[in-house]
Design a protein around this motif. Structure first.
Motif, PDB file in Angstrom:
ATOM      1  N   GLU A   1      14.655 -37.080  -5.644  1.00 53.17           N
ATOM      2  CA  GLU A   1      15.851 -37.820  -5.223  1.00 53.17           C
ATOM      3  C   GLU A   1      16.397 -37.179  -3.953  1.00 53.17           C
ATOM      4  O   GLU A   1      16.193 -35.998  -3.713  1.00 53.17           O
TER       5      GLU A   1
ATOM      6  N   LEU B   1      19.843 -37.745  -3.085  1.00 47.64           N
ATOM      7  CA  LEU B   1      21.202 -38.275  -3.268  1.00 47.64           C
ATOM      8  C   LEU B   1      22.237 -37.217  -2.888  1.00 47.64           C
ATOM      9  O   LEU B   1      22.171 -36.093  -3.356  1.00 47.64           O
ATOM     10  N   ARG B   2      23.189 -37.609  -2.030  1.00 46.52           N
ATOM     11  CA  ARG B   2      24.301 -36.702  -1.729  1.00 46.52           C
ATOM     12  C   ARG B   2      25.436 -36.992  -2.696  1.00 46.52           C
ATOM     13  O   ARG B   2      25.799 -38.177  -2.887  1.00 46.52           O
ATOM     14  N   GLU B   3      26.024 -35.972  -3.281  1.00 49.25           N
ATOM     15  CA  GLU B   3      27.184 -36.216  -4.147  1.00 49.25           C
ATOM     16  C   GLU B   3      28.277 -36.856  -3.307  1.00 49.25           C
ATOM     17  O   GLU B   3      28.477 -36.518  -2.155  1.00 49.25           O
TER      18      GLU B   3
ATOM     19  N   LEU C   1      17.754 -29.169   6.133  1.00 51.00           N
ATOM     20  CA  LEU C   1      19.163 -29.541   6.295  1.00 51.00           C
ATOM     21  C   LEU C   1      20.057 -28.304   6.203  1.00 51.00           C
ATOM     22  O   LEU C   1      21.001 -28.143   6.986  1.00 51.00           O
TER      23      LEU C   1
ATOM     24  N   CYS D   1      22.733 -28.158  -4.824  1.00 48.88           N
ATOM     25  CA  CYS D   1      21.360 -28.326  -4.330  1.00 48.88           C
ATOM     26  C   CYS D   1      20.930 -27.324  -3.265  1.00 48.88           C
ATOM     27  O   CYS D   1      19.995 -26.561  -3.492  1.00 48.88           O
TER      28      CYS D   1
ATOM     29  N   LYS E   1      32.562 -30.035  -1.180  1.00 54.91           N
ATOM     30  CA  LYS E   1      32.627 -31.082  -0.151  1.00 54.91           C
ATOM     31  C   LYS E   1      33.598 -32.134  -0.661  1.00 54.91           C
ATOM     32  O   LYS E   1      33.971 -32.139  -1.849  1.00 54.91           O
TER      33      LYS E   1
END
Ligand code: UDX
Length: 435
Positions: free
Chosen positions: A151, A153-155, A214, A263, A324
């Motif tokens: 995946e 996916l960003r929270e 990243l 992550c 974040k």
């Protein structure tokens, strides 16, 4: 298609709800009875914008189900996703695969007919081979294949990231599994989202390499910001000038207090360990991990410097605790390093976070949690912005100034500009920008 999703955390619940929204019949399985009960009664155990409506729609339309017992879900499934946690193992930073292997064993016991077992959790390279071995050992006769489908996916943006991904990565060499995965992602296939089919180990490494890159990109701009502080340059302008090069790209070039979350810290460490084990160390990422850990600790020194080198007996107001915005997740948040360091230097700390307080309350000692930014700032000797929630982007600066003991702001996310803060009469410190 019929899907079983093992694990209802950020990844499992979002993926399950989105697959149901694609039109598939999805049963999410979790051992946690309270969590299953909450989900079945329409509650959402995690903070993810839009997830409540998506889950409620799936349940209402009869395509999304929640249960503790995986038997029926797996037996009837065309694809069984393993979306359980793979936390950093205490002490050595390897990914803890206990839950992944336990799920594999349980799936093996009940699977029936041709079944595609999909590792959605972030797992070290080679985990798919081990999952396949575990299942084969338990069920020599079973007709199955193990596929990697990481995946990205960003929270806080997970639903959009699932429904409009830059790409879907599928690791398999099995044609039937490829057909099942293509059918599962059919709505994305139809709108021409790139679906990369590759070998399983390659797919597993793509996930780690993407997150490590990243994390490296963020760490790069953070170091450039420190250099800007020394040279009197503006890191936001540097980031703009660099990011407009389409080989580099503008995203993830926002300087800050260091990356956190569930992550980047875990995945960079796991990649470092995997690489060391393979006798091919990723020294660049080893350095990224070290720089980022130090940076979060060093941010407290920045606050102390902004308070004329001494916070003993002073009140520091903190805006933003989560790692974040748009999440309640406190994992590896910079605030977890910054606040204790300020307290150790004698500061009294007040804090406000729009969503993180419930999580944060049992993570800090002697912090006064407040109900809003202005109440938080009342009587404070300095105000520190750690997380860039939208709520903090247009504060009434004159109201802030009148309620604080001293007009001092440390902006670790460069939300405001030195010019506007100077005009408002604040002593203002930010990241990588000349006063
Ligand atoms: C990340 C990856 O983006 C996602 O693809 C992967 O599947 C999971 O990990 P997430 O950790 O949810 O997602 O959040 P992200 O938005 O990537 O931010 C990670 C950390 O980097 C945060 O602490 C954030 O504050 C920080 N960050 C991000 C910066 O400091 N600067 C930036 O420009 C971007």
């Amino acid at each position: 298609m019929r899907v079983a999703m093992i694990g209802t955390g950020y990844v499992g619940l979002v993926s399950g709800a989105c697959f149901a929204d694609f039109g598939h019949d999805v049963t999410c399985v979790d051992k946690d009875a309270a969590k299953v009960e909450t989900l079945n009664s329409g509650g959402i155990p995690i903070y993810e914008p839009g997830l409540d409506l998506l889950v409620q729609r799936g349940v209402r339309e009869g395509r999304l189900h929640f249960t503790q017992d995986l038997t029926d879900a797996v037996r009837e499934a065309d694809a069984v996703f393993i979306a359980v946690g793979t936390p950093s193992r205490r002490g050595d930073g390897f990914a803890d695969l206990t839950y992944v292997y336990a799920a594999a064993k349980e799936i093996a016991q009940v699977m029936d007919g041709h079944t595609v077992v999909v590792t959605k959790s972030t797992v070290p390279v080679g985990t798919g081979d081990e999952v396949e071995r575990i299942i084969r050992e338990a069920r020599p006769d079973a007709d199955f294949s193990v596929v990697s489908n990481p995946e990205f996916l960003r929270e806080g943006a997970a639903i959009d990231d699932f429904k409009r991904p830059d790409r879907v990565v599928v690791g398999t060499n099995d044609e039937r599994a490829r057909a099942v995965m293509t059918e599962l992602y059919r709505p994305l296939y139809l709108n021409e989202t790139p679906i990369i089919f590759t070998a399983r180990r390659t797919s597993e490494l793509i996930k780690y390499a993407a997150n490590a890159f990243l994390a490296m990109k963020i760490t790069f701009i953070n170091e450039i910001a420190d250099l800007c502080d020394k040279l009197g340059a503006n890191v936001q302008e540097v980031a703009r000038g660099v990011g407009l090069d389409n080989r580099i790209g503008r995203k993830f070039l926002n300087a800050g207090p260091g990356y956190g979350g569930s992550c980047f810290p875990k995945d960079t460490l796991a990649l470092v360990r995997t690489a060391q084990d393979a006798d091919s160390p990723v020294r660049l990422i080893e350095t990224v991990v070290d720089i980022n850990d130090r940076r979060k600790r060093d941010m407290a020194d920045k606050v102390i410097a902004a308070c004329e080198g001494d916070v003993d007996g002073k009140t520091i107001a903190i805006l933003g605790l989560t790692f974040k915005p748009n999440t309640d997740d406190m994992r590896e948040a910079p605030s977890l390093e910054i606040i204790p360091a300020l307290q150790k230097a004698g500061a009294r700390v007040r804090a406000f976070d729009p969503a993180g307080t419930v999580e944060a309350e049992h993570l800090f000692q002697d912090v006064e949690f407040t109900s809003g930014p202005y109440f938080c700032a009342e009587g404070a000797d300095a105000l520190v912005i750690i997380t860039e929630w939208n709520e903090f982007r247009a504060l009434d600066l004159s109201r802030l100034k009148s309620t604080m003991k001293a007009p001092v702001m440390v902006d670790l996310r460069n939300i405001y500009s030195p010019e506007e803060m100077s005009a408002a009469g604040f002593t203002y410190t930010s990241i990588g920008r000349p006063d």
